[in-house]
Design a protein around this motif. Structure first.
Motif, PDB file in Angstrom:
ATOM      1  N   PRO A 202      42.778  46.959  41.913  1.00 44.71           N
ATOM      2  CA  PRO A 202      44.007  47.144  41.273  1.00 44.71           C
ATOM      3  C   PRO A 202      44.109  46.614  39.696  1.00 44.71           C
ATOM      4  CG  PRO A 202      44.100  45.958  43.585  1.00 44.71           C
ATOM      5  CD  PRO A 202      42.699  46.190  43.149  1.00 44.71           C
ATOM      6  N   ALA A 203      44.884  47.668  39.052  1.00 43.75           N
ATOM      7  CA  ALA A 203      44.894  47.037  37.894  1.00 43.75           C
ATOM      8  C   ALA A 203      45.602  45.770  37.502  1.00 43.75           C
ATOM      9  CB  ALA A 203      45.894  48.295  36.999  1.00 43.75           C
ATOM     10  N   ALA A 204      45.310  45.101  36.548  1.00 48.70           N
ATOM     11  CA  ALA A 204      45.853  43.754  36.147  1.00 48.70           C
ATOM     12  C   ALA A 204      47.185  43.992  35.503  1.00 48.70           C
ATOM     13  CB  ALA A 204      45.051  42.794  35.434  1.00 48.70           C
ATOM     14  N   SER A 205      48.196  42.962  35.435  1.00 53.77           N
ATOM     15  CA  SER A 205      49.315  43.306  34.752  1.00 53.77           C
ATOM     16  C   SER A 205      49.529  41.869  34.024  1.00 53.77           C
ATOM     17  CB  SER A 205      50.505  43.629  35.739  1.00 53.77           C
ATOM     18  OG  SER A 205      50.754  42.655  36.648  1.00 53.77           O
ATOM     19  N   GLY A 206      50.623  41.930  33.057  1.00 52.40           N
ATOM     20  CA  GLY A 206      50.982  40.599  32.306  1.00 52.40           C
ATOM     21  C   GLY A 206      49.741  39.983  31.389  1.00 52.40           C
ATOM     22  N   GLY A 207      48.841  40.768  31.242  1.00 53.80           N
ATOM     23  CA  GLY A 207      47.712  40.229  30.133  1.00 53.80           C
ATOM     24  C   GLY A 207      46.594  39.181  30.984  1.00 53.80           C
ATOM     25  N   LEU A 208      46.678  39.352  32.385  1.00 53.56           N
ATOM     26  CA  LEU A 208      45.620  38.499  33.192  1.00 53.56           C
ATOM     27  C   LEU A 208      44.330  39.171  33.134  1.00 53.56           C
ATOM     28  CD1 LEU A 208      48.052  37.529  36.004  1.00 53.56           C
ATOM     29  CD2 LEU A 208      47.619  36.110  34.039  1.00 53.56           C
ATOM     30  N   SER A 209      43.342  38.069  33.209  1.00 47.81           N
ATOM     31  CA  SER A 209      42.162  38.597  33.366  1.00 47.81           C
ATOM     32  C   SER A 209      41.857  38.724  34.791  1.00 47.81           C
ATOM     33  CB  SER A 209      41.133  37.493  32.669  1.00 47.81           C
ATOM     34  OG  SER A 209      41.339  37.691  31.349  1.00 47.81           O
ATOM     35  N   THR A 210      40.694  39.321  35.065  1.00 46.78           N
ATOM     36  CA  THR A 210      40.086  39.482  36.783  1.00 46.78           C
ATOM     37  C   THR A 210      38.854  38.979  36.962  1.00 46.78           C
ATOM     38  OG1 THR A 210      41.578  41.530  36.897  1.00 46.78           O
ATOM     39  CG2 THR A 210      39.799  41.492  38.208  1.00 46.78           C
ATOM     40  N   ALA A 211      38.589  38.246  38.242  1.00 42.36           N
ATOM     41  CA  ALA A 211      37.486  38.074  38.745  1.00 42.36           C
ATOM     42  C   ALA A 211      37.428  38.272  40.174  1.00 42.36           C
ATOM     43  CB  ALA A 211      37.212  36.308  38.358  1.00 42.36           C
ATOM     44  N   VAL A 212      36.239  38.325  40.618  1.00 44.50           N
ATOM     45  CA  VAL A 212      36.086  38.919  42.098  1.00 44.50           C
ATOM     46  C   VAL A 212      35.010  38.152  42.493  1.00 44.50           C
ATOM     47  CG1 VAL A 212      35.365  40.574  43.763  1.00 44.50           C
ATOM     48  CG2 VAL A 212      36.999  41.366  41.666  1.00 44.50           C
ATOM     49  N   LEU A 213      35.221  37.325  43.683  1.00 43.79           N
ATOM     50  CA  LEU A 213      34.311  36.393  44.341  1.00 43.79           C
ATOM     51  C   LEU A 213      33.739  37.034  45.871  1.00 43.79           C
ATOM     52  CD1 LEU A 213      36.243  33.058  43.607  1.00 43.79           C
ATOM     53  CD2 LEU A 213      34.802  34.238  42.089  1.00 43.79           C
ATOM     54  N   VAL A 214      32.648  36.946  45.953  1.00 44.27           N
ATOM     55  CA  VAL A 214      32.018  37.368  47.437  1.00 44.27           C
ATOM     56  C   VAL A 214      31.814  35.941  47.869  1.00 44.27           C
ATOM     57  CG1 VAL A 214      30.490  38.542  48.581  1.00 44.27           C
ATOM     58  CG2 VAL A 214      31.465  39.696  46.589  1.00 44.27           C
TER      59      VAL A 214
END
Length: 228
Positions: A202-214
Motif C-alpha cells: 500500500p502507498a504511504a501517506s503523510g510523508g511517512l517512510s516504509t519498512a517491511v519485516l519478515v
C-alpha cells in the motif's frame, strides 16, 4: 565507440554497486520507549546516534503502559505495547519495561548506557533470511527456509528523522524529548512459507517512510528487513 563502451561499462558497474547496496542485510534496532518514562531519554539519544549508520534500521516504538503517570504518550499505541509484550518470553524477561532495545528480534538490552546500543548491534550480526525488496508498489520475498507455521510479514510506517516533543506532565515534566524514526503504524501484511512471494505494498501517506519485516511468529527472530 571506445568512449561509448567505457561509459556503458561504468554505468553497469555503478548499477551493480547500487544493487549491492540495496541488497545489504539490515540490522533492525527497535527501541521501546515512553514519554512518561524518566529513564528513557538516554536510550532515545543513543538511538539517534545509530539511526544513520549504514545497514541499520532504527525504529522507536512508543508504548502506553506509563500513560497513567500523568502524561499520555503522543505516539503511543496499544499494538506497539503488544509487540513488546510478545517479545518478553522468548527473551527470558518477566514482563515489559522501558527503555528496552531489541535487535533483530533476538537480543535485547536496556540501551541507556553510553554505547550500549552500538555494542548490541556489533554482537547481534545480520538476519539470515530470504531476499527482500520493496518497489513498484509491491513487496518481493525470495525463496528460503521458513520457520514452522510460516513467518509474519510486518508493514511498518515511520517518520524518518528526529522529532522533538515537549512534555507538560508526568515524570518528564518540562523536558523536550527527541525521538528517532518514530513508528506510527504497524500492520501484518500476511505470511511467508518459504516460497518466493509477492504482495501488494500500500502507498504511504503523510510523508511517512516504509519498512517491511519478515519475522518468525510469536516474537521470534527477524529473518529479513527492507526499507525505502
Amino acid at each position: 565507440m571506445t568512449g561509448l563502451k567505457t561509459g556503458l561499462l561504468v554505468g553497469a558497474m555503478l548499477a551493480a554497486t547500487i544493487g549491492a547496496a540495496a541488497a545489504q542485510p539490515l540490522t533492525v534496532v527497535e527501541l521501546f520507549t515512553s514519554q512518561g518514562c524518566s529513564s528513557c531519554p538516554p536510550a532515545n539519544a543513543n538511538l539517534i546516534k545509530v539511526k544513520d549508520q549504514p545497514g541499520v534500521l532504527a525504529l522507536s516504538f512508543n508504548v502506553t503502559y506509563w500513560d497513567y503517570l500523568g502524561w499520555r504518550d503522543t505516539f503511543g499505541r496499544k499494538e506497539f505495547t503488544d509487540r513488546q509484550v510478545t517479545y518478553e518470553p522468548p527473551l527470558g524477561r518477566d514482563g515489559p519495561f522501558t527503555p528496552q532495545v531489541v535487535v533483530n528480534g533476538s537480543h535485547d538490552a536496556v540501551g541507556a548506557a553510553p554505547g550500549e546500543i552500538q555494542g548490541l548491534i556489533a554482537n547481534s550480526g545480520h538476519p539470515q533470511g530470504p531476499e527482500l525488496s520493496l518497489g513498484q508498489g509491491k513487496v518481493s520475498i525470495g525463496a528460503g527456509k521458513a520457520p514452522g507455521g510460516g513467518a509474519d510479514i510486518w508493514l511498518v510506517r515511520y517518520n524518518k528523522g528526529v522529532v522533538e516533543v515537549p512534555v507538560a506532565r508526568g515524570e518528564n515534566t518540562g523536558r523536550t524529548l527527541p525521538h528517532a524514526n518514530v513508528v506510527h503504524a504497524l500492520t501484518r501484511l500476511g505470511s511467508w512459507n518459504g516460497e518466493a512471494t509477492t504482495l501488494p505494498l500500500p502507498a504511504a501517506s503523510g510523508g511517512l517512510s516504509t519498512a517491511v519485516l519478515v519475522q518468525a511468529p510469536r516474537g521470534g527472530p527477524i529473518l529479513a528487513a527492507a526499507a525505502n
